[in-house]
Design a protein around this motif. Sequence first.
Motif, PDB file in Angstrom:
ATOM      1  N   GLU A 166       7.559  34.660  -0.515  1.00 39.10           N
ATOM      2  CA  GLU A 166       6.570  34.243   0.478  1.00 39.10           C
ATOM      3  C   GLU A 166       7.184  33.953   1.843  1.00 39.10           C
ATOM      4  N   HIS A 167       8.241  33.149   1.891  1.00 40.57           N
ATOM      5  CA  HIS A 167       8.824  32.781   3.180  1.00 40.57           C
ATOM      6  C   HIS A 167       9.472  33.973   3.871  1.00 40.57           C
ATOM      7  N   ASP A 168       9.987  34.916   3.079  1.00 44.60           N
ATOM      8  CA  ASP A 168      10.577  36.126   3.657  1.00 44.60           C
ATOM      9  C   ASP A 168       9.511  36.970   4.338  1.00 44.60           C
ATOM     10  N   PHE A 169       8.384  37.137   3.654  1.00 39.49           N
ATOM     11  CA  PHE A 169       7.291  37.920   4.229  1.00 39.49           C
ATOM     12  C   PHE A 169       6.736  37.244   5.475  1.00 39.49           C
ATOM     13  N   GLU A 170       6.539  35.929   5.389  1.00 39.91           N
ATOM     14  CA  GLU A 170       5.985  35.199   6.538  1.00 39.91           C
ATOM     15  C   GLU A 170       6.868  35.376   7.769  1.00 39.91           C
ATOM     16  N   TYR A 171       8.162  35.231   7.575  1.00 40.56           N
ATOM     17  CA  TYR A 171       9.096  35.379   8.700  1.00 40.56           C
ATOM     18  C   TYR A 171       9.006  36.780   9.295  1.00 40.56           C
ATOM     19  N   GLY A 189       4.973  43.941 -10.493  1.00 39.57           N
ATOM     20  CA  GLY A 189       5.528  42.596 -10.413  1.00 39.57           C
ATOM     21  C   GLY A 189       4.673  41.624  -9.612  1.00 39.57           C
ATOM     22  N   ASP A 190       5.354  40.661  -8.968  1.00 40.64           N
ATOM     23  CA  ASP A 190       4.680  39.577  -8.253  1.00 40.64           C
ATOM     24  C   ASP A 190       4.669  39.787  -6.743  1.00 40.64           C
ATOM     25  N   THR A 191       5.096  40.954  -6.298  1.00 41.56           N
ATOM     26  CA  THR A 191       5.273  41.186  -4.861  1.00 41.56           C
ATOM     27  C   THR A 191       3.982  40.991  -4.079  1.00 41.56           C
ATOM     28  N   ALA A 192       2.882  41.603  -4.543  1.00 41.36           N
ATOM     29  CA  ALA A 192       1.619  41.490  -3.812  1.00 41.36           C
ATOM     30  C   ALA A 192       1.152  40.042  -3.737  1.00 41.36           C
ATOM     31  N   ASN A 193       1.398  39.264  -4.767  1.00 46.68           N
ATOM     32  CA  ASN A 193       1.038  37.848  -4.748  1.00 46.68           C
ATOM     33  C   ASN A 193       1.818  37.106  -3.670  1.00 46.68           C
ATOM     34  N   GLN A 194       3.102  37.415  -3.551  1.00 48.57           N
ATOM     35  CA  GLN A 194       3.924  36.797  -2.512  1.00 48.57           C
ATOM     36  C   GLN A 194       3.428  37.187  -1.123  1.00 48.57           C
ATOM     37  N   VAL A 195       2.985  38.428  -0.981  1.00 46.06           N
ATOM     38  CA  VAL A 195       2.410  38.880   0.288  1.00 46.06           C
ATOM     39  C   VAL A 195       1.153  38.074   0.606  1.00 46.06           C
ATOM     40  N   ASP A 196       0.287  37.887  -0.381  1.00 46.78           N
ATOM     41  CA  ASP A 196      -0.948  37.135  -0.168  1.00 46.78           C
ATOM     42  C   ASP A 196      -0.668  35.703   0.280  1.00 46.78           C
ATOM     43  N   LEU A 197       0.331  35.076  -0.332  1.00 45.86           N
ATOM     44  CA  LEU A 197       0.668  33.706   0.046  1.00 45.86           C
ATOM     45  C   LEU A 197       1.111  33.637   1.505  1.00 45.86           C
ATOM     46  N   ALA A 198       1.886  34.630   1.934  1.00 50.40           N
ATOM     47  CA  ALA A 198       2.352  34.669   3.319  1.00 50.40           C
ATOM     48  C   ALA A 198       1.224  35.065   4.265  1.00 50.40           C
ATOM     49  N   ALA A 208      -1.843  34.460   4.171  1.00 48.84           N
ATOM     50  CA  ALA A 208      -2.781  33.363   4.427  1.00 48.84           C
ATOM     51  C   ALA A 208      -2.395  32.579   5.678  1.00 48.84           C
ATOM     52  N   LYS A 209      -1.122  32.675   6.070  1.00 47.94           N
ATOM     53  CA  LYS A 209      -0.633  31.964   7.254  1.00 47.94           C
ATOM     54  C   LYS A 209      -0.332  32.903   8.418  1.00 47.94           C
ATOM     55  N   CYS A 210      -0.663  34.183   8.240  1.00 54.09           N
ATOM     56  CA  CYS A 210      -0.326  35.178   9.263  1.00 54.09           C
ATOM     57  C   CYS A 210      -1.551  36.038   9.591  1.00 54.09           C
ATOM     58  N   PRO A 211      -2.437  35.568  10.433  1.00 47.52           N
ATOM     59  CA  PRO A 211      -3.663  36.308  10.752  1.00 47.52           C
ATOM     60  C   PRO A 211      -3.410  37.645  11.433  1.00 47.52           C
ATOM     61  N   GLU A 212      -2.200  37.836  11.959  1.00 41.56           N
ATOM     62  CA  GLU A 212      -1.886  39.116  12.604  1.00 41.56           C
ATOM     63  C   GLU A 212      -1.812  40.264  11.607  1.00 41.56           C
ATOM     64  N   LEU A 213      -1.650  39.950  10.309  1.00 44.03           N
ATOM     65  CA  LEU A 213      -1.635  40.985   9.272  1.00 44.03           C
ATOM     66  C   LEU A 213      -3.083  41.355   8.946  1.00 44.03           C
ATOM     67  N   LYS A 214      -3.507  42.530   9.387  1.00 43.09           N
ATOM     68  CA  LYS A 214      -4.916  42.918   9.290  1.00 43.09           C
ATOM     69  C   LYS A 214      -5.235  43.767   8.062  1.00 43.09           C
ATOM     70  N   HIS A 215      -4.261  44.535   7.592  1.00 48.34           N
ATOM     71  CA  HIS A 215      -4.540  45.475   6.515  1.00 48.34           C
ATOM     72  C   HIS A 215      -3.531  45.336   5.375  1.00 48.34           C
ATOM     73  N   LYS A 216      -4.045  45.292   4.151  1.00 47.63           N
ATOM     74  CA  LYS A 216      -3.198  45.257   2.962  1.00 47.63           C
ATOM     75  C   LYS A 216      -3.611  46.409   2.047  1.00 47.63           C
ATOM     76  N   LEU A 217      -2.671  47.298   1.780  1.00 50.29           N
ATOM     77  CA  LEU A 217      -2.931  48.463   0.940  1.00 50.29           C
ATOM     78  C   LEU A 217      -2.007  48.405  -0.272  1.00 50.29           C
ATOM     79  N   ILE A 218      -2.569  48.598  -1.440  1.00 54.81           N
ATOM     80  CA  ILE A 218      -1.765  48.499  -2.654  1.00 54.81           C
ATOM     81  C   ILE A 218      -1.616  49.864  -3.326  1.00 54.81           C
ATOM     82  N   VAL A 219      -0.440  50.110  -3.879  1.00 62.70           N
ATOM     83  CA  VAL A 219      -0.096  51.395  -4.498  1.00 62.70           C
ATOM     84  C   VAL A 219       0.147  51.209  -5.994  1.00 62.70           C
ATOM     85  N   ASN A 220      -0.352  52.140  -6.781  1.00 63.17           N
ATOM     86  CA  ASN A 220      -0.184  52.127  -8.248  1.00 63.17           C
ATOM     87  C   ASN A 220      -0.896  50.957  -8.914  1.00 63.17           C
TER      88      ASN A 220
END
Length: 222
Positions: free
Chosen positions: A154-159, A175-184, A186-198
């Motif tokens: 989470e903190h890596d993605f947020e940074y 794995g848990d990667t997408a969950n970590q992205v979601d946690l980050a 939530a604090k980063c409104p500049e991230l507008k699009h999330k696309l998931i693969v597989n």
Amino acid sequence: SLALLLILAGLFACSKDSNNFFGKWSGESLSFSVEPNGENKVKIVNENGTPTSITFKNTENFNFAFDLVDALAEREPDKTAMMHISRDKTERRLTFKDMKRASAQCANYFKSLGIKKGDRVMLVLKRHYQFWFAMLGLNKLGAIAIPATNQLQEHDFEYRFRSAGISAIICTADGDTANQVDLAAAKCPELKHKLIVNGQREGWRTFDEEYTLYSTHYLRGE
């Protein structure tokens, strides 16, 4: 990566019976050129086993997806560009024509989402074959692709989201990667699009289903 090695190997394919090739040996010198429109050229001259000169043309407008991959798709559409074997042993052999068409679909897809030249897009796709579809599609748009490891937390993605101004992410469902992205996110409104693969995930666009809905044609400059 294996995909990159295969693509680069394709650039140096040659034939003793034809002048229609990209790479050739001439004595002790190696000459390599890619000239789909007579505009791009890379020449390496090696007289004693070491490079002595490199000449580039069209450096201001050079685009890897258009000037190399698509150029090869025009000349040798059925040549293998990438071989991928998934964890379930599914084997995919993708030609340069396949790469051209899939990357055009991705470019059109990303454009429909509002992704444009200069936008920063993070790719967390491990060794999924879709990485190259997305990478080449972003190349065609002029967007900036930022590959990243799936081990980020989470903190890596947020940074990274904040520091790089990332507006979109294309992420593995493993794995848990997408969950970590979601946690980050939530604090980063500049991230507008999330696309998931597989896979699929609530709040995310399903890349594998959506990009295939778009045209396989994408002209330079669109």
